[in-house]
Each structure stands twice: as structure tokens, then as C-alpha cells.
Design a protein around this motif. Sequence first.
Motif, PDB file in Angstrom:
ATOM      1  N   UNK A 135      -4.970   3.018 -12.320  1.00  0.00           N
ATOM      2  CA  UNK A 135      -4.220   3.938 -11.896  1.00  0.00           C
ATOM      3  C   UNK A 135      -3.255   3.953 -10.975  1.00  0.00           C
ATOM      4  N   UNK A 136      -3.574   3.359  -9.769  1.00  0.00           N
ATOM      5  CA  UNK A 136      -2.726   2.948  -8.823  1.00  0.00           C
ATOM      6  C   UNK A 136      -1.839   1.912  -9.271  1.00  0.00           C
ATOM      7  N   UNK A 137      -2.205   0.874 -10.238  1.00  0.00           N
ATOM      8  CA  UNK A 137      -1.350  -0.224 -10.723  1.00  0.00           C
ATOM      9  C   UNK A 137      -0.372  -0.119 -11.513  1.00  0.00           C
ATOM     10  N   UNK A 138      -0.464   1.340 -11.841  1.00  0.00           N
ATOM     11  CA  UNK A 138       0.575   1.743 -13.035  1.00  0.00           C
ATOM     12  C   UNK A 138       1.130   3.111 -12.575  1.00  0.00           C
ATOM     13  N   UNK A 139       0.978   4.288 -13.378  1.00  0.00           N
ATOM     14  CA  UNK A 139       2.038   5.224 -13.319  1.00  0.00           C
ATOM     15  C   UNK A 139       1.692   6.005 -11.743  1.00  0.00           C
ATOM     16  N   UNK A 140       0.754   5.807 -11.032  1.00  0.00           N
ATOM     17  CA  UNK A 140       0.689   6.500  -9.861  1.00  0.00           C
ATOM     18  C   UNK A 140       1.593   5.913  -8.791  1.00  0.00           C
ATOM     19  N   UNK A 141       2.117   4.696  -8.990  1.00  0.00           N
ATOM     20  CA  UNK A 141       3.005   4.078  -7.848  1.00  0.00           C
ATOM     21  C   UNK A 141       4.495   3.796  -8.318  1.00  0.00           C
ATOM     22  N   UNK A 142       4.814   4.600  -9.549  1.00  0.00           N
ATOM     23  CA  UNK A 142       6.216   4.399 -10.000  1.00  0.00           C
ATOM     24  C   UNK A 142       6.962   5.678  -9.866  1.00  0.00           C
ATOM     25  N   UNK A 143       6.582   6.517  -9.064  1.00  0.00           N
ATOM     26  CA  UNK A 143       7.288   7.743  -8.805  1.00  0.00           C
ATOM     27  C   UNK A 143       8.697   7.458  -8.059  1.00  0.00           C
ATOM     28  N   UNK A 144       9.587   8.691  -8.256  1.00  0.00           N
ATOM     29  CA  UNK A 144      10.791   8.635  -7.530  1.00  0.00           C
ATOM     30  C   UNK A 144      10.590   8.806  -5.907  1.00  0.00           C
ATOM     31  N   UNK A 145       9.470   9.996  -6.006  1.00  0.00           N
ATOM     32  CA  UNK A 145       9.017  10.284  -4.693  1.00  0.00           C
ATOM     33  C   UNK A 145       7.448  10.151  -4.459  1.00  0.00           C
ATOM     34  N   UNK A 146       6.871   9.616  -3.514  1.00  0.00           N
ATOM     35  CA  UNK A 146       5.491   9.516  -3.532  1.00  0.00           C
ATOM     36  C   UNK A 146       5.030  10.339  -2.348  1.00  0.00           C
ATOM     37  N   UNK A 147       4.085  11.234  -2.629  1.00  0.00           N
ATOM     38  CA  UNK A 147       3.387  12.230  -1.555  1.00  0.00           C
ATOM     39  C   UNK A 147       1.808  11.936  -1.446  1.00  0.00           C
ATOM     40  N   UNK A 148       1.429  12.360  -0.498  1.00  0.00           N
ATOM     41  CA  UNK A 148      -0.052  11.916  -0.454  1.00  0.00           C
ATOM     42  C   UNK A 148      -0.890  13.026   0.301  1.00  0.00           C
ATOM     43  N   UNK A 149      -1.999  13.504   0.132  1.00  0.00           N
ATOM     44  CA  UNK A 149      -2.927  14.372   0.972  1.00  0.00           C
ATOM     45  C   UNK A 149      -3.277  13.585   1.975  1.00  0.00           C
ATOM     46  N   UNK A 150      -3.554  14.295   2.963  1.00  0.00           N
ATOM     47  CA  UNK A 150      -4.285  13.719   4.175  1.00  0.00           C
ATOM     48  C   UNK A 150      -5.442  12.860   3.944  1.00  0.00           C
ATOM     49  N   UNK A 151      -5.477  11.631   4.393  1.00  0.00           N
ATOM     50  CA  UNK A 151      -6.714  10.816   4.434  1.00  0.00           C
ATOM     51  C   UNK A 151      -7.341  10.419   3.204  1.00  0.00           C
ATOM     52  N   UNK A 152      -6.304  10.608   2.209  1.00  0.00           N
ATOM     53  CA  UNK A 152      -6.802  10.155   0.762  1.00  0.00           C
ATOM     54  C   UNK A 152      -6.871   8.626   0.693  1.00  0.00           C
ATOM     55  N   UNK A 153      -7.732   7.985  -0.188  1.00  0.00           N
ATOM     56  CA  UNK A 153      -8.089   6.916  -0.338  1.00  0.00           C
ATOM     57  C   UNK A 153      -6.828   6.280  -1.527  1.00  0.00           C
ATOM     58  N   UNK A 154      -6.117   5.440  -1.152  1.00  0.00           N
ATOM     59  CA  UNK A 154      -5.323   5.144  -2.234  1.00  0.00           C
ATOM     60  C   UNK A 154      -5.176   3.407  -2.312  1.00  0.00           C
ATOM     61  N   UNK A 155      -5.785   2.737  -3.175  1.00  0.00           N
ATOM     62  CA  UNK A 155      -5.857   1.448  -3.326  1.00  0.00           C
ATOM     63  C   UNK A 155      -6.118   0.660  -4.862  1.00  0.00           C
ATOM     64  N   UNK A 156      -6.018  -0.438  -4.876  1.00  0.00           N
ATOM     65  CA  UNK A 156      -6.414  -1.103  -6.342  1.00  0.00           C
ATOM     66  C   UNK A 156      -7.848  -1.640  -6.447  1.00  0.00           C
ATOM     67  N   UNK A 157      -8.082  -2.301  -5.301  1.00  0.00           N
ATOM     68  CA  UNK A 157      -9.546  -2.797  -5.108  1.00  0.00           C
ATOM     69  C   UNK A 157     -10.090  -2.125  -3.739  1.00  0.00           C
TER      70      UNK A 157
END
Length: 318
Positions: free
Chosen positions: A208-230
Motif C-alpha cells: 500500500x505504501x509502495x503504491x497509491x498511498x504515496x502518490x498523492x498531490x498532498x500527503x497528510x498523516x495522523x500523529x505517530x502513525x507507522x508508515x513504511x514498506x518493511x
Amino acid sequence: MNWISNYVRPKINSLFSRREVPENLWTKCPECGTMLFHRELSDNLNVCSNCNHHMQISPRDRFAALFDTGVFVEVPVPAPLVDPLQFRDQKKYPDRLRAAQKTTGEAEAMLVAEGEIGRTPVVVAAQDFSFMAGSMGMYVGNAIIAAAERAIQRKCPLILFSAAGGARMQEGILSLLQMPRTTVAVEMLREAGLPYIVVLTHPTTGGVTASYAMLGDVHIAEPNALICFAGPRVIEQTIREKLPEGFQRAEYLLDHGMLDRVIARGDMRDELITITRMLMGLSPVVAGKLPPPGDTAHTKDSPAELAEKILDAADEKP
């Protein structure tokens, strides 16, 4: 009439019998251990009032807090072939699907809806981590394509809330094929000149991170969210080194240029209203009031270019 058996005994039993108390009245915060009353936690959008830990929230509860007056319409998603690989581990794949459907009350791991936020028409897709860890299968690919097509049809932005443990192993290579399929859907939005905004929630990992989740025009995250491939544990075991504190968390990625914003869940609606109206060239919201419906004509800049200008201007403010 037996006075003892008909009156005294029932009275004694009522006094000493154990009252049944619902088990879900209190929730323990996994971060700080505080016991939170269920109504208070729900009103705070599943955010701990003591330590601000953002717990999981269902797509329907998220949509109810996001859309104007909580009103939205579900976008139909084509159902894929069930269990195409006849996969079985400890359970059959259809049995796992039925168990997840019974637990969550949803058909699959992604819900797509349309409505208005700040009187701006939008299409929103959200993954449900409670449904088989939000894993990306053929249904999720179909959902993102359906969301993109609906956004193009309505000429409005697409907002996606990601939360996933990666691809769904029960669908094998068919789940991995959703990566290029969803990438094509995002490209369709770009060609139509429509904004694609991604909100990364805890956790967003794997394909998910390696595709549509990192293709946005703007990327917002909630606090302390884990975002990674491995995950960090896998990386530590591979490189045999201790990783920096907070590695792969939202704040760390923001400091290293992979995110545009880290926004608390309670402020997310206002932030998305501001960004979507800016990207669509509409008048801003004044003093928190909903603006009148306006012309949705696009600016000359593409959403990606306009988003970059907006973020640069915000960073220049004192």
C-alpha cells in the motif's frame, strides 16, 4: 400463597444477584493505560484524551465526522471473484472473509463514499484495518478505481485514508497486481486535473505504501502513525543496527520531507476543507462557517503544482 417463596426469596435474590454490566463500556488506552469511557472516547473520535494516542476508527465513524452533517452516499464497488486461488492455511479464505464481515459489519476492507465537506463535493475512500488488517486485495483495487472514476465523473477531489498491513497473501500475485492498477487510477485523476489527497493513518505498510498511498498531490498523516514498506523490526534484523527513535513514524517522515502535514484527527476535517477548496480554486472558509456553493472551475495550475504553492506559502508564515 407462600409468602416466603413468592416474596422474600425473590427480594433477597434481587439484592444479592450480580448485575450484568456491558463489557464495552470502558476502553483501555494501549499507549498510556488510561481507562476511557466509551461515550467520551467516541465523541473524541477514538483519540485518548490523556495522551492523544490515535486509536483505530472505522470508515463509517470517520465519514460521519468528516462529511457535512454526517451525510454521505456509498459508491458501489464491483465485487471480484471470491477465492480465485482456492487458498487455505489454518482456515479457508472464504471462512476468513465471512468472519471479518461478521466482526466489522462491512463487505470488505475499503469503503467508498461521496458527499460534501465544507460544501465542496468530494469522493472519499477509507480502509478498515479491522477487516483482515486492511489488506490490499482485488476488492480494494476495484474500490480505488471506482472512487477515481466517480471523482472524474463528478469533477471533484478524491481523498483516501490508508490503513493496511500490506497486500493480502490469500490472493497471491493477484493482490500485488493491484499496485499498478491503482497507480493507473491515480494517473487518471492527474490527467483529469483533479486533486488526489492521501491521509496516512496507523499503520500504512507494505505494498500500500509502495503504491497509491504515496502518490498523492498532498500527503497528510495522523500523529505517530507507522508508515513504511518493511517494518522497523525487519530492518533492524537485516542491518543489525539500532534504528533512530521514532523511525518510520509520521513525525520522523515529516522532518525528512516525505509528508506535507501531520494533523490530529480532530482537526482533519478543517484541514481537508481548506486544502480541497484551495486546490479547486474556490473561496476559503471564513471563521469556520460553511461557504456558499461556488463555481468549481479549475485553476490553470495542476493540483500538484497548486498544492506545492499552498504548502510553500504556509511554511513561509511566521
